[in-house]
Design a protein around this motif. Structure first.
Motif, PDB file in Angstrom:
ATOM      1  N   VAL A 179       0.838  -1.207   0.000  1.00 39.53           N
ATOM      2  CA  VAL A 179       0.000   0.000   0.000  1.00 39.53           C
ATOM      3  C   VAL A 179       0.869   1.252   0.000  1.00 39.53           C
ATOM      4  O   VAL A 179       0.635   2.197  -0.770  1.00 39.53           O
ATOM      5  N   LEU A 180       1.889   1.282   0.854  1.00 37.40           N
ATOM      6  CA  LEU A 180       2.760   2.461   0.953  1.00 37.40           C
ATOM      7  C   LEU A 180       3.493   2.725  -0.365  1.00 37.40           C
ATOM      8  O   LEU A 180       3.552   3.867  -0.841  1.00 37.40           O
ATOM      9  N   ALA A 181       4.058   1.667  -0.954  1.00 39.26           N
ATOM     10  CA  ALA A 181       4.801   1.824  -2.213  1.00 39.26           C
ATOM     11  C   ALA A 181       3.877   2.257  -3.343  1.00 39.26           C
ATOM     12  O   ALA A 181       4.229   3.144  -4.140  1.00 39.26           O
ATOM     13  N   ASN A 182       2.687   1.668  -3.410  1.00 39.84           N
ATOM     14  CA  ASN A 182       1.740   2.050  -4.461  1.00 39.84           C
ATOM     15  C   ASN A 182       1.192   3.457  -4.249  1.00 39.84           C
ATOM     16  O   ASN A 182       0.952   4.181  -5.222  1.00 39.84           O
ATOM     17  N   MET A 183       0.980   3.862  -2.998  1.00 45.26           N
ATOM     18  CA  MET A 183       0.517   5.222  -2.715  1.00 45.26           C
ATOM     19  C   MET A 183       1.548   6.249  -3.161  1.00 45.26           C
ATOM     20  O   MET A 183       1.211   7.283  -3.743  1.00 45.26           O
ATOM     21  N   PHE A 184       2.807   5.951  -2.885  1.00 46.58           N
ATOM     22  CA  PHE A 184       3.883   6.851  -3.318  1.00 46.58           C
ATOM     23  C   PHE A 184       3.877   7.010  -4.836  1.00 46.58           C
ATOM     24  O   PHE A 184       3.954   8.131  -5.364  1.00 46.58           O
ATOM     25  N   LEU A 185       3.774   5.880  -5.546  1.00 43.55           N
ATOM     26  CA  LEU A 185       3.758   5.942  -7.017  1.00 43.55           C
ATOM     27  C   LEU A 185       2.499   6.621  -7.539  1.00 43.55           C
ATOM     28  O   LEU A 185       2.544   7.339  -8.542  1.00 43.55           O
ATOM     29  N   LEU A 186       1.356   6.410  -6.875  1.00 39.05           N
ATOM     30  CA  LEU A 186       0.110   7.033  -7.303  1.00 39.05           C
ATOM     31  C   LEU A 186       0.221   8.559  -7.240  1.00 39.05           C
ATOM     32  O   LEU A 186      -0.173   9.258  -8.183  1.00 39.05           O
ATOM     33  N   PHE A 187       0.761   9.084  -6.150  1.00 40.82           N
ATOM     34  CA  PHE A 187       0.959  10.532  -6.028  1.00 40.82           C
ATOM     35  C   PHE A 187       1.956  11.028  -7.073  1.00 40.82           C
ATOM     36  O   PHE A 187       1.781  12.104  -7.667  1.00 40.82           O
ATOM     37  N   PHE A 188       2.990  10.233  -7.310  1.00 36.12           N
ATOM     38  CA  PHE A 188       4.017  10.615  -8.280  1.00 36.12           C
ATOM     39  C   PHE A 188       3.430  10.716  -9.689  1.00 36.12           C
ATOM     40  O   PHE A 188       3.597  11.734 -10.378  1.00 36.12           O
ATOM     41  N   TYR A 189       2.734   9.659 -10.136  1.00 32.56           N
ATOM     42  CA  TYR A 189       2.175   9.658 -11.492  1.00 32.56           C
ATOM     43  C   TYR A 189       1.032  10.674 -11.631  1.00 32.56           C
ATOM     44  O   TYR A 189       0.875  11.281 -12.695  1.00 32.56           O
ATOM     45  N   THR A 190       0.249  10.865 -10.572  1.00 34.73           N
ATOM     46  CA  THR A 190      -0.827  11.856 -10.621  1.00 34.73           C
ATOM     47  C   THR A 190      -0.254  13.261 -10.797  1.00 34.73           C
ATOM     48  O   THR A 190      -0.791  14.066 -11.571  1.00 34.73           O
ATOM     49  N   SER A 191       0.835  13.576 -10.093  1.00 30.70           N
ATOM     50  CA  SER A 191       1.462  14.897 -10.232  1.00 30.70           C
ATOM     51  C   SER A 191       2.008  15.114 -11.632  1.00 30.70           C
ATOM     52  O   SER A 191       1.943  16.223 -12.179  1.00 30.70           O
ATOM     53  N   ILE A 192       2.527  14.040 -12.243  1.00 27.90           N
ATOM     54  CA  ILE A 192       3.029  14.146 -13.622  1.00 27.90           C
ATOM     55  C   ILE A 192       1.872  14.366 -14.594  1.00 27.90           C
ATOM     56  O   ILE A 192       1.939  15.216 -15.481  1.00 27.90           O
ATOM     57  N   ILE A 193       0.786  13.615 -14.408  1.00 33.15           N
ATOM     58  CA  ILE A 193      -0.371  13.726 -15.303  1.00 33.15           C
ATOM     59  C   ILE A 193      -1.014  15.110 -15.211  1.00 33.15           C
ATOM     60  O   ILE A 193      -1.423  15.700 -16.214  1.00 33.15           O
ATOM     61  N   LEU A 194      -1.088  15.665 -13.993  1.00 34.33           N
ATOM     62  CA  LEU A 194      -1.711  16.978 -13.806  1.00 34.33           C
ATOM     63  C   LEU A 194      -0.759  18.125 -14.146  1.00 34.33           C
ATOM     64  O   LEU A 194      -1.211  19.222 -14.506  1.00 34.33           O
ATOM     65  N   GLY A 195       0.551  17.869 -14.031  1.00 38.37           N
ATOM     66  CA  GLY A 195       1.506  18.957 -14.194  1.00 38.37           C
ATOM     67  C   GLY A 195       2.047  19.151 -15.588  1.00 38.37           C
ATOM     68  O   GLY A 195       2.506  20.241 -15.932  1.00 38.37           O
ATOM     69  N   GLU A 196       2.012  18.167 -16.434  1.00 36.57           N
ATOM     70  CA  GLU A 196       2.559  18.280 -17.785  1.00 36.57           C
ATOM     71  C   GLU A 196       1.866  17.289 -18.700  1.00 36.57           C
ATOM     72  O   GLU A 196       0.968  16.568 -18.274  1.00 36.57           O
ATOM     73  N   ARG A 197       2.298  17.273 -19.960  1.00 36.14           N
ATOM     74  CA  ARG A 197       1.711  16.314 -20.897  1.00 36.14           C
ATOM     75  C   ARG A 197       2.160  14.908 -20.529  1.00 36.14           C
ATOM     76  O   ARG A 197       3.338  14.570 -20.669  1.00 36.14           O
ATOM     77  N   PRO A 198       1.241  14.081 -20.060  1.00 39.26           N
ATOM     78  CA  PRO A 198       1.644  12.746 -19.598  1.00 39.26           C
ATOM     79  C   PRO A 198       1.968  11.811 -20.758  1.00 39.26           C
ATOM     80  O   PRO A 198       1.377  11.900 -21.839  1.00 39.26           O
ATOM     81  N   LYS A 199       2.892  10.908 -20.520  1.00 37.70           N
ATOM     82  CA  LYS A 199       3.181   9.857 -21.484  1.00 37.70           C
ATOM     83  C   LYS A 199       2.170   8.728 -21.285  1.00 37.70           C
ATOM     84  O   LYS A 199       1.640   8.546 -20.195  1.00 37.70           O
ATOM     85  N   PRO A 200       1.895   7.971 -22.337  1.00 36.69           N
ATOM     86  CA  PRO A 200       0.967   6.823 -22.188  1.00 36.69           C
ATOM     87  C   PRO A 200       1.390   5.869 -21.083  1.00 36.69           C
ATOM     88  O   PRO A 200       0.559   5.340 -20.360  1.00 36.69           O
TER      89      PRO A 200
END
Length: 299
Positions: free
Chosen positions: A16-37
């Protein structure tokens, strides 16, 4: 089996902890710039794995529903339904990840290479289809799962401490098993096919690099590392999937509940959603740079 249960809870917490960290990471990328597929797929997979772990048995989600005084029946139906939906989504999104990476490393002149420019829109359609199918198909469980009551084992099979699965009509059960097995065999077959294809591409690329003095090797190394990571995850997933399937089919066909076997199955089933984020964190340079910056600030 208490020691193995403790290992399972540690495994679940780490996952859960590792996936939560990645979820926040990928969400910030998707919201902050043009996300890659790849970021879209990875974000989806981390969310699915978090929900998988939280909805298993008498885990956090079950405790939340119980604290809301919704009743044991509602708790069992909700957690079992969400868990089965997420397990279906896990194999679907993992398969999508393998197909996408195969397209990414394919030469532009190849059959798969023609889909490179259409990947992003196709991924959104794939997400919609996967969610629609799994939400609707798993809805049947609402009618066959309920809180455990003290009746003969011929009528129900205890699947957690407080939930049980009731017998289905023979025709309905065979139809459901046929659909599930057909879906999973097809998706695992696609994973194995794309994995073999990626291995061939990497082998050819490595051979070409020997004659080009490493110039193209430097340009393609990020794709090569990503492909090797995905191949590792695919092999691990397929092995864990078949072990889980054998245990599930044996329990269902024999209509026997064994707490020890169920604990082992949990350990096997959640090895993949726990290992996946750890492999992604260790292989993604963007994540590594963030962790290095945090470490340097702390010191």
């Amino acid at each position: 089996m208490s020691s193995l249960e403790n290992v399972f809870y540690i495994q679940a917490g780490l996952g859960v902890l590792a996936n939560m960290f990645l979820l926040f990471f990928y969400t910030s990328i998707i919201l902050g710039e043009r996300p890659k597929p790849m970021d879209l797929i990875s974000c989806q997979l981390t969310f699915v794995h978090i929900m998988m772990i939280l909805s298993e048995g008498d885990n956090l989600l079950a405790n939340i529903l119980e604290s809301l005084k919704l009743g044991n029946n509602i708790k069992c139906k909700t957690t079992f339904y969400i868990n089965r939906v997420m397990r279906g989504l896990s194999i679907c999104v993992t398969c999508l990840l393998s197909v996408f990476q195969a397209i990414t490393i394919s030469p532009s002149t190849s059959f798969l290479g023609k889909f490179k420019n259409k990947v992003k829109t196709r991924i959104i359609y794939a997400f919609f289809y996967f969610w629609s199918f799994n939400l609707s198909f798993s809805s049947r469980l609402i009618f066959y799962v309920a809180g455990f009551i003290n009746v003969s084992e011929t009528h129900q099979m205890k699947v957690t401490k407080s939930c049980s699965l009731f017998r289905m009509n023979y025709i309905i059960r065979e139809l459901i098993l046929t659909v599930i097995i057909s879906r999973d065999v097809f998706l695992v077959g696609v994973m194995l096919t794309t994995s073999t294809y990626m291995v061939v591409i990497l082998f050819r690329h490595q051979r070409q690099c020997k004659h080009l003095h490493g110039i193209n090797h430097l340009r393609a190394s990020p794709e090569k590392r990503a492909t090797q990571t995905i191949l590792l995850l695919l092999v691990f997933y397929v092995v864990m999937y078949w072990v889980d399937l054998i245990i599930s089919m044996t329990s269902t066909l024999s209509w026997m509940y064994d707490p020890d076997v169920l604990t082992v199955q949990k350990f096997v089933m959640y090895a993949y959603p726990t290992i996946t984020p750890l492999v992604q964190i260790s292989s993604d340079k963007r994540v590594i740079s963030i962790l290095k910056n945090l470490h340097s600030k702390c010191h």
